[in-house]
Structure formats: structure tokens, C-alpha cells
Write a protein that holds these residues in place. Structure first.
Motif, mmCIF file in Angstrom:
data_model
loop_
_atom_site.group_PDB
_atom_site.id
_atom_site.type_symbol
_atom_site.label_atom_id
_atom_site.label_comp_id
_atom_site.label_asym_id
_atom_site.label_seq_id
_atom_site.Cartn_x
_atom_site.Cartn_y
_atom_site.Cartn_z
ATOM 1 N N ALA A 162 0.813 -1.212 0.000
ATOM 2 C CA ALA A 162 0.000 0.000 0.000
ATOM 3 C C ALA A 162 0.844 1.258 0.000
ATOM 4 O O ALA A 162 0.422 2.283 -0.530
ATOM 5 N N LEU A 170 -1.995 0.709 -7.265
ATOM 6 C CA LEU A 170 -2.971 1.519 -8.004
ATOM 7 C C LEU A 170 -3.158 0.941 -9.405
ATOM 8 O O LEU A 170 -4.291 0.847 -9.910
ATOM 9 N N VAL A 173 -5.360 -2.134 -9.176
ATOM 10 C CA VAL A 173 -6.770 -1.783 -9.013
ATOM 11 C C VAL A 173 -7.348 -1.317 -10.346
ATOM 12 O O VAL A 173 -8.490 -1.643 -10.694
ATOM 13 N N PHE A 177 -10.503 -2.743 -12.384
ATOM 14 C CA PHE A 177 -11.546 -1.808 -12.834
ATOM 15 C C PHE A 177 -11.764 -1.947 -14.344
ATOM 16 O O PHE A 177 -12.909 -2.015 -14.815
ATOM 17 N N SER B 73 -15.872 2.676 -9.543
ATOM 18 C CA SER B 73 -15.031 3.841 -9.839
ATOM 19 C C SER B 73 -14.699 4.630 -8.580
ATOM 20 O O SER B 73 -13.636 5.238 -8.500
ATOM 21 N N VAL B 76 -11.407 3.355 -7.073
ATOM 22 C CA VAL B 76 -10.225 3.833 -7.802
ATOM 23 C C VAL B 76 -9.977 5.306 -7.497
ATOM 24 O O VAL B 76 -8.843 5.733 -7.262
ATOM 25 N N PHE B 79 -8.462 5.793 -4.082
ATOM 26 C CA PHE B 79 -7.028 5.479 -4.120
ATOM 27 C C PHE B 79 -6.255 6.640 -4.750
ATOM 28 O O PHE B 79 -5.334 7.210 -4.140
ATOM 29 N N ALA B 80 -6.648 6.999 -5.974
ATOM 30 C CA ALA B 80 -5.917 8.051 -6.682
ATOM 31 C C ALA B 80 -6.067 9.391 -5.968
ATOM 32 O O ALA B 80 -5.124 10.190 -5.921
ATOM 33 N N PHE B 93 3.241 12.156 -5.512
ATOM 34 C CA PHE B 93 2.040 11.318 -5.610
ATOM 35 C C PHE B 93 2.165 10.127 -4.661
ATOM 36 O O PHE B 93 3.192 9.444 -4.634
ATOM 37 N N LEU B 94 1.119 9.871 -3.868
ATOM 38 C CA LEU B 94 1.044 8.752 -2.926
ATOM 39 C C LEU B 94 2.082 8.829 -1.805
ATOM 40 O O LEU B 94 2.497 7.815 -1.270
ATOM 41 N N TYR B 96 2.301 9.357 1.667
ATOM 42 C CA TYR B 96 1.339 9.465 2.777
ATOM 43 C C TYR B 96 1.891 10.258 3.955
ATOM 44 O O TYR B 96 1.134 10.639 4.832
ATOM 45 N N ILE B 111 -2.551 4.418 4.182
ATOM 46 C CA ILE B 111 -2.714 2.986 3.899
ATOM 47 C C ILE B 111 -4.158 2.572 4.135
ATOM 48 O O ILE B 111 -4.738 1.805 3.358
ATOM 49 N N VAL B 114 -6.234 3.898 1.152
ATOM 50 C CA VAL B 114 -5.894 3.200 -0.079
ATOM 51 C C VAL B 114 -6.463 1.783 -0.067
ATOM 52 O O VAL B 114 -7.057 1.325 -1.040
ATOM 53 N N GLU B 115 -6.321 1.101 1.079
ATOM 54 C CA GLU B 115 -6.848 -0.259 1.187
ATOM 55 C C GLU B 115 -8.371 -0.264 1.072
ATOM 56 O O GLU B 115 -8.951 -1.170 0.485
ATOM 57 N N VAL B 118 -9.140 -0.023 -2.559
ATOM 58 C CA VAL B 118 -8.938 -1.323 -3.213
ATOM 59 C C VAL B 118 -10.120 -2.237 -2.911
ATOM 60 O O VAL B 118 -10.693 -2.866 -3.811
ATOM 61 N N THR B 121 -13.373 -1.195 -4.808
ATOM 62 C CA THR B 121 -13.319 -1.495 -6.242
ATOM 63 C C THR B 121 -13.382 -2.993 -6.501
ATOM 64 O O THR B 121 -14.148 -3.447 -7.364
#
Lengths: 212, 140
Positions: A162, A170, A173, A177, B73, B76, B79-80, B93-94, B96, B111, B114-115, B118, B121
Motif C-alpha cells: 500500500a 494503483l 486496481v 476496474f 469507480s 479507484v 485510491f488516486a 504522488f502517494l 502518505y 494505507i 488506499v486499502e 482497493v 473497487t
């Protein structure tokens, strides 16, 4: 990894023996199921055998102490994949394909040659669980040392997936999707209406028999 | 559905446990084995069992197909979006570490989110694929 704690744990010989026996028995079952999948002619049975194959793989991963991978294999391979295959199977006409017996010599030669090459390739593989393996000399030790401090999360697999490899996850996922999107488009599900209830016999519990 | 009595009773008993197990794997993935992916699969397996035993229309009443499309969606985007927040705050990006004052707390939050993305989705996409396959079943 059991070989690492071998020096400190007096019971390591019996642990290794049990692991060896468990691994070999599971691999033997795996081979039997693989042969059965090839030989069986009914699609429903082969789908079920694939589920068993996944469950056996999951058991092997547990013996190798890869709990997260085993979890995924059991849930996806033995669970969801089997159900989706059954749902797909229920859409097929129930005719059985005739077994063809001719022309099996050259495929056999090809399979044996490929298998021999693969086995030859495994000779060069590093020893299982050795501390000085290539995989353990790169970033792996960095993860082991830094992950608990930097993320404060006990399950290292989660912190790597993660956080450190967040971009990869990502991507995964997005793959799932996209798969859903693809099925949605291919099956014309954009305007899908749920027509009638799906009953247990519709997904092939009655052995590939076509309904309606 | 008066037939399949044993199947129905067993499923009724099992489905809540499976769903609870899915939630446990989702929110306990930081401590034990598992995480969003496994949780999503387990959660959708519980709902698929419901559809298999009680009928697809009952599942569609509980979880409409539109909701599945939106949720797949949403995961996702969650997460993004978590990744984008750290970009907006001024990092990469990402990353944390920037999500909270304390880097470790930031990692925890990142985390977790994000989890969760996941899990949402995976669960909704698996259900969507199954629903589409099963719904087409009677039109063939």
C-alpha cells in the motif's frame, strides 16, 4: 523462514521434516489434480478441479509462510474464479465435446521437451529461503528494517503493497476496474435489466444442462 | 423458493459470517494477513452466495447494478485521490507522510484509505462481473 532460525531452534530438524513431507504430499496432489483436469471431459468437473488446484496451491503457500498470498489464492482462485467460471458455464450449450484421440505424439514430445527444459532451468534456481539469495540482497532488507519504523504497521506485506509500492497497487486496481469495464461493454450490460431470478440449477449444478 | 431448504438455511447462517469476515480482513489487514484485495473478494463472495441461493433479483434489490458501477469507480478515485492530496499539499504522488502532522500517522491514514479504495473497487467489480454473467443467463 525456517532455515534462518535453524541455528537457534533445537526442533528445526523435525520442523523441516514435516515441511518436506507436507510440501511433497501437496505437490503430489497438485500433480494428480492437474492430470485429472486434462483428462476429464465434463466442463463442470474441470472447473471444480481447478478450484481444488487453487486450494492446494494456497495450502502450499501457507507451508511456505506466505499467508497473504495463500489468502489471495484461496479467495480468488478457489472462490470467485470458480463461481465466475460456473456462471460462464451456465451460458454454454450443454453439448459435450467429442474426445479426439489422434495426433497425440508430437504434442507429447513438445510437452515433455518443454517440461525437461523447465526442470533444467530450476537447477540454477537459488536455494529456498537462503539469506544470501539475489532477492534478499536488494531492497528487501531495507523494507524489513525501515517498514515498521516508517509506517508503524506490523504487517509488512500491507505496508509494502500500500505504501512503498503504492503506484503498483494503483495499477492493479485499475486492471481490475478495466476488467469490469470490459465485461460491462462486451456483455452489453450498459442497459442490463435483471430479467429473472438466478436459481441454483442455472449455474450448472445440474451438470451443464441447458435451461429453457 | 420453497425447495433447497437446507441450502437456504445454511446460506442464511453463513452469509453474515462471510460479510463480517470480509470487513475484518479489510480493517485488520494492517495487523494480520489480508488487505483490501482479499477483503473485497470475500465480501463479494458472500453476496454472490446470496444471489445463488435467493436469486439474482434479490441481490439487485439490495445492491443495484448502478451502485456497483458507481462504487467500482469510487474505489479507484479514493485510491488516486489519496495520492493527489499529497500532491496538492506539496509532495509527491502517494506520499502518505504529508497526510498528517506525524509521518507515521500519515502512513496509517494513507494505507487505510488506499486499502479501503482497493476493497471497494474489488468487491463491486467482482459483483458486477458476476451479475452481468448471471443476468445474461436467461436471455441466451
Amino acid at each position: 523462514m525456517p532455515p534462518l532460525k535453524a541455528a537457534t531452534d533445537p526442533g528445526w530438524v523435525s520442523t523441516l521434516m514435516i515441511e518436506l513431507i507436507a510440501n511433497n504430499v501437496l505437490l503430489l496432489f497438485l500433480a494428480i489434480v492437474a492430470v485429472a483436469v486434462v483428462r476429464v471431459r465434463q466442463l463442470l468437473v474441470s472447473v471444480m478441479l481447478f478450484g481444488i488446484y487453487s486450494l492446494l496451491s494456497a495450502a502450499i503457500f501457507v507451508v511456505m509462510l506466505a499467508a497473504d498470498v495463500a489468502f489471495t489464492e484461496a479467495a480468488v482462485g478457489a472462490g470467485i474464479a470458480t463461481v465466475l467460471m460456473l456462471a460462464a458455464l451456465a451460458r454454454l450449450p450443454g453439448e459435450k465435446e467429442e474426445a479426439r484421440a489422434r495426433g497425440q505424439f508430437w504434442p507429447l514430445v513438445l510437452v515433455v521437451a518443454t517440461g525437461a527444459l523447465l526442470i533444467y532451468g530450476t537447477i540454477d534456481m537459488p536455494g529456498f529461503g537462503k539469506a544470501d539469495n539475489v532477492a534478499h540482497r536488494g531492497v528487501a532488507m531495507q523494507y524489513v528494517e525501515r517498514a515498521p519504523k516508517e509506517t508503524g504497521i506490523p504487517n509488512m506485506v500491507t505496508s509494502i503493497l500500500a505504501s512503498y509500492r503504492g503506484l503498483d497497487t494503483l495499477g492493479e486496481v485499475l486492471v481490475i476496474f478495466t476488467a469490469g469495464l470490459g465485461v460491462l461493454l462486451v456483455l452489453g450490460g450498459v442497459h442490463t435489466k435483471i430479467a429473472s431470478p438466478l436459481r441454483p440449477d442455472a449455474v450448472g449444478i445440474r451438470d451443464g444442462e441447458r435451461r429453457g | 423458493m420453497t425447495d433447497y431448504l437446507i441450502l437456504r438455511v445454511t446460506a442464511k447462517f453463513l452469509i453474515p459470517i462471510i460479510l463480517l469476515m470480509g470487513l475484518y480482513v479489510q480493517f485488520h489487514g494492517e495487523l494480520g494477513p489480508g488487505g483490501g484485495f482479499q477483503a473485497g473478494v470475500i465480501f463479494s463472495a458472500g453476496l454472490i452466495l446470496y444471489a445463488l441461493v435467493f436469486g439474482l433479483d434479490r441481490l439487485s434489490d439490495a445492491v443495484p447494478i448502478v451502485a456497483l458501477k458507481v462504487l467500482s469507480s469510487v474505489g479507484v478515485l479514493l485510491f488516486a485521490g489519496t495520492g493527489m492530496i499529497s500532491v496538492i499539499v506539496g509532495g509527491e504522488f502517494l506520499d502518505y507522510n504529508l497526510l498528517a502532522e506525524d509521518p507515521v500517522a500519515g502512513q496509517h491514514l494513507g494505507i487505510f484509505l488506499v486499502e479501503l479504495g482497493v476493497g471497494i473497487t474489488v468487491a463491486s467489480t467482482m459483483l458486477l462481473i458476476f451479475t452481468l454473467f448471471a443476468a445474461q443467463n436467461d436471455h441466451v
